[in-house]
Write an enzyme that holds these catalytic residues in place. Structure first.
Site, PDB file in Angstrom:
ATOM      1  N   HIS A 171       4.808  -5.905 -19.160  1.00 11.45           N
ATOM      2  CA  HIS A 171       4.955  -7.330 -18.882  1.00 11.45           C
ATOM      3  C   HIS A 171       5.845  -8.027 -19.902  1.00 11.45           C
ATOM      4  CE1 HIS A 171       4.004 -11.289 -17.420  1.00 11.45           C
ATOM      5  NE2 HIS A 171       3.629 -11.665 -18.629  1.00 11.45           N
ATOM      6  N   CYS A 172       6.004  -7.479 -21.095  1.00 13.05           N
ATOM      7  CA  CYS A 172       6.663  -8.220 -22.179  1.00 13.05           C
ATOM      8  C   CYS A 172       8.159  -7.984 -22.286  1.00 13.05           C
ATOM      9  CB  CYS A 172       5.986  -7.882 -23.516  1.00 13.05           C
ATOM     10  SG  CYS A 172       4.319  -8.538 -23.676  1.00 13.05           S
ATOM     11  N   ILE A 173       8.550  -6.754 -22.618  1.00 13.79           N
ATOM     12  CA  ILE A 173       9.924  -6.512 -23.054  1.00 13.79           C
ATOM     13  C   ILE A 173      10.960  -6.761 -21.951  1.00 13.79           C
ATOM     14  CG2 ILE A 173      11.481  -4.824 -24.090  1.00 13.79           C
ATOM     15  CD1 ILE A 173       9.098  -3.573 -25.441  1.00 13.79           C
TER      16      ILE A 173
END
Length: 453
Positions: free
Chosen positions: A286-288
């Site tokens: 979900h982040c990078i």
């Protein structure tokens, strides 16, 4: 409006409660961030209410089940209580947001995705802030943990909460503390990862730091919520840019006939000035793949172009197509077309030994293969079913990985290097293996069947 004496009293009461690991903590969003955070606060002695709009998640937790593989059901069951009380070391999952009024601290752990135009989608943050505002009372602490661009806590969350007539830093306290979860990381956990905390005011920061200090091993205060927001983006942009660099070098070294994995291993022997990053079929989680574009969007408001971030995004986004092209070339050498070929993908999660498929590059590889006419199955011991996601709707089930299964495919594509798979046996039975993760590095026999991608 609260006077200064009342403000001091509110702050002192919360600091005292949190120092003694007492009080009620509400966690909104029971996903990969909110659920382990709920368990950590409850284990530390707090009475925790876990809120989610997904009734299926709440009902599963009430039955003593866990829907996240690396968070054992036994851990949650040991903390489970039927209703909120003053009893510490307790966890109550609920869809009843009216319970927010009974909480001393409220922590927001909701998704912050991108729109189709790669712009921030703060709809979950907005709706959650509005839900809190309806129940907000003097003397509460609100903390945003969802990754976002610098200024969100001050410019988005704060106005919604202050629309009630209550004032930040006077009637209630507001801070940002970025989540730093690394799912299934056995070395670092919610409890041991240092926690950044930045308040909208200095009192806000001190109260929020007191909350986390009660249950976490290290809390790192910073001067403002915006510094904490920016630090989280820097962490993820650092990884995104460096992964893009090695992905670009992978393509170059492939044309030069060099093994990028051997090159990285050789460079990593230098004891200073070099940190190894590793290529793959793209970026997942979900982040990078998402968070860097929050800063890209914000930068445009300052008439700046974040060229490194955007270029890294382009490189990483192109990797699934590179994998498919390598497969097509390998099949072509065997006088086969991609259209009609039987392809088995191994691993659909974005990370080894994890059940999380959010933004997994394997999904993009699968989509490209299907569009080119390949007949594709997949095997993933952690992802038994592929259903609907934000971008795709595959409706597929994992197939067994055994000798009888593998021999029936024209090619096997390794997109996630799960540790429980016998890669030598896989290569033995396969006609062709396209390896995007260096999973077959220790294979001895059949190396002529392996194509690195």
């Amino acid at each position: 409006m609260t006077n200064q004496t009342e403000t001091v009293a509110h702050a002192a009461r919360l600091r005292r409660l949190f120092a003694e690991c007492r009080g009620r903590v509400g966690i909104i969003g029971l996903g990969y961030v909110g659920l382990p955070l709920s368990a950590t606060f409850a284990e530390g002695g707090f009475a925790v209410v876990g809120f989610d709009v997904d009734d299926a998640k709440v009902q599963a937790l009430l039955r003593g089940e866990s829907y996240i593989r690396h968070i054992p059901a036994e851990r949650m069951r040991s903390l489970l209580r039927p209703e909120l009380t003053d009893e510490g070391r307790s966890f109550v999952p609920s869809t009843d947001f009216d319970l927010l009024a009974r909480c001393d601290a409220i922590v927001i752990c909701v998704p912050t995705p991108l729109t189709r135009n790669r712009e921030p989608d703060l709809s979950y943050v907005n709706s959650t802030s509005e839900a809190i505002a309806k129940r907000l009372r003097p003397g509460q602490l609100v903390v945003l943990e969802s990754t976002t661009y610098p200024g969100t806590t001050d410019d988005v969350v704060r106005p919604i909460l202050e629309h009630t007539g209550l004032r930040t830093g006077e009637d209630f306290f507001l801070a940002f503390s970025p989540e730093r979860e690394d799912p299934n990381n056995l070395q670092f956990t919610t409890k041991t990862i240092p926690k950044l905390v930045g308040g909208v005011t200095s009192d806000c920061g001190e109260v929020a730091a007191a909350l986390y200090s009660g249950v976490l091993e290290a809390v790192v205060p910073v001067s403002s919520a915006q510094v904490a927001e920016a630090a989280k983006l820097l962490e993820n942009i650092y990884r995104s840019v460096n992964i893009a660099l090695v992905n670009e070098l992978k393509v170059l070294f492939d044309r030069m006939g060099l093994d990028v994995w051997e090159v990285i291993g050789a460079a990593a022997t230098k004891p200073f000035g070099f940190t190894p990053f590793y290529p793959g079929p793209g970026l997942g989680g979900h982040c990078i793949p998402i968070d860097p574009f929050y800063l890209t969007w914000k930068a445009r408001q300052y008439d700046l172009t974040t060229r490194f971030i955007e270029l890294a995004g382009e490189v990483n986004h192109s990797m699934p197509a590179f994998v498919v092209q390598k497969l097509m070339d390998a099949l072509n050498e065997r006088e086969k077309s991609i259209k009609g070929s039987q392809v088995l993908m191994v691993g659909m999660s974005y990370k080894r030994d994890l059940d999380d498929t959010r933004e997994s590059p394997a999904l993009k590889v699968l989509d490209l293969l299907l569009k080119k006419g390949a007949r594709v199955d997949y095997h993933d011991p952690y992802v038994p079913v592929l259903g609907r996601s934000r971008r795709y709707d595959f409706q597929m089930r994992s197939v067994p990985l055994d000798n009888e299964t593998v021999v029936g495919y024209d090619a096997v594509v390794i997109t996630t290097d799960h540790s429980g798979i016998d890669y030598q046996a896989l290569v033995d039975q396969a006609s062709l293996v396209v390896d995007t993760r260096n999973a077959t590095s220790k294979v001895v026999n059949g190396r002529e069947k392996i194509v690195r991608a």
